[in-house]
Design an enzyme around this catalytic site. Structure first.
Site, PDB file in Angstrom:
ATOM      1  N   SER A 124      12.606  20.642  27.977  1.00 35.11           N
ATOM      2  CA  SER A 124      13.384  21.676  27.292  1.00 35.11           C
ATOM      3  C   SER A 124      14.341  22.360  28.260  1.00 35.11           C
ATOM      4  CB  SER A 124      12.427  22.660  26.610  1.00 35.11           C
ATOM      5  OG  SER A 124      13.111  23.508  25.716  1.00 35.11           O
ATOM      6  N   ASP A 195      12.641  17.487  16.356  1.00 36.76           N
ATOM      7  CA  ASP A 195      12.653  18.686  17.197  1.00 36.76           C
ATOM      8  C   ASP A 195      13.346  19.837  16.462  1.00 36.76           C
ATOM      9  OD1 ASP A 195      12.972  20.607  19.240  1.00 36.76           O
ATOM     10  OD2 ASP A 195      13.118  19.051  20.770  1.00 36.76           O
ATOM     11  N   HIS A 228       9.059  19.425  19.135  1.00 35.20           N
ATOM     12  CA  HIS A 228       9.365  19.964  20.463  1.00 35.20           C
ATOM     13  C   HIS A 228       8.100  19.984  21.325  1.00 35.20           C
ATOM     14  CE1 HIS A 228      12.261  21.801  23.117  1.00 35.20           C
ATOM     15  NE2 HIS A 228      11.440  22.797  23.393  1.00 35.20           N
TER      16      HIS A 228
END
Length: 254
Positions: A124, A195, A228
């Site tokens: 991320s 995501d 995610h």
């Protein structure tokens, strides 16, 4: 929180980085990879996961980002490598934060032996910092003009995005050494199509920007249904890719 070595930052702002966790190689030390966590996380959680991977020849360094007020949280503090106002292609980049984070990574790698291959990876926001570091390596300098001293052999970005994408072409083109460094640097990008934090299109666009600006050794892997987070299939891909690109010995020979 303890600072790892000298705090890295400009005269205007000094960043106090958190604790660094190190996973020592179980076999012959051939590569060192700094792995950067995501927003609100810390180095400990990733060090525990990385320790379980079948990569006995890698030393993992897992730093913790500074705790800072975040614009996207209305000023509420969180561990973050740089400030984020919004996740959009037109959002301004926090160059001061990015440069400080990238310099902190270089500082962590600076004491590794000369014969050890160096890599940076992350998840991320950590992936974004790793990709920013890749562009600094290719250009030979940070956005502030200071020289980038580390030599990178591999960069991994999971569920992330490419900061400063709009200015990357100007950063690389016109400098012969930059073009050759960009072309030869192996980069692996992985992103889940499900995501809901960093949209899949950001990862896909980041890959396209990298390849169109001369990062010819960039690979993009998409995962159906992945949100995610990471899954074993993705980490297996990372292991195989790192073993190949870093020329690591197999676990049986270590």
């Amino acid at each position: 929180m303890s600072s790892t070595g000298p705090s890295v930052g400009s005269a205007r702002r000094t960043f106090q980085f958190g604790r660094t966790h190190v996973v020592r190689p179980k076999g012959k030390h051939q590569a060192t990879v700094v792995w950067l966590h995501g927003l609100g996380d810390n180095g400990s959680s990733w060090s525990q996961l990385l320790e379980t991977l079948p990569l006995p020849n890698i030393k993992w360094i897992c730093p913790t980002a500074p705790t800072r007020p975040l614009t996207i949280f209305g000023g509420f503090p969180s561990t973050a490598w740089f400030d984020v106002g919004e996740l959009s292609e037109n959002a301004p980049d926090d160059l001061e934060g990015l440069n400080a984070a990238a310099a902190h990574v270089v500082n962590l790698l600076s004491t590794e032996p000369a014969d050890i291959k160096l890599g940076i990876g992350g998840f991320s926001m950590g992936a974004a910092t790793a990709l920013y570091s890749a562009t600094c390596f290719a250009a030979g300098k940070y956005a502030n003009g200071n020289p980038y001293p580390a030599t990178l052999s591999a960069v991994v970005g999971l569920s992330g995005w490419l900061p400063c994408a709009r200015t990357l072409r100007n950063k690389i083109q016109g400098v012969d050494e930059a073009a050759s460094r960009a072309a030869s640097l192996p980069i692996l990008l992985c992103h889940g199509k499900g995501d809901d934090v960093v949209p899949f299109k950001f990862g896909e666009k980041s890959s396209l920007v990298l390849t169109s600006t001369g990062f010819n050794n960039a690979t993009f892997k998409a995962y159906n249904g992945l949100g995610h987070y990471t899954i074993p299939e993705e980490m297996d891909e990372v292991c195989a890719w790192l073993t190949s690109k870093l020329g690591l010995e197999g676990s049986s020979s270590s």
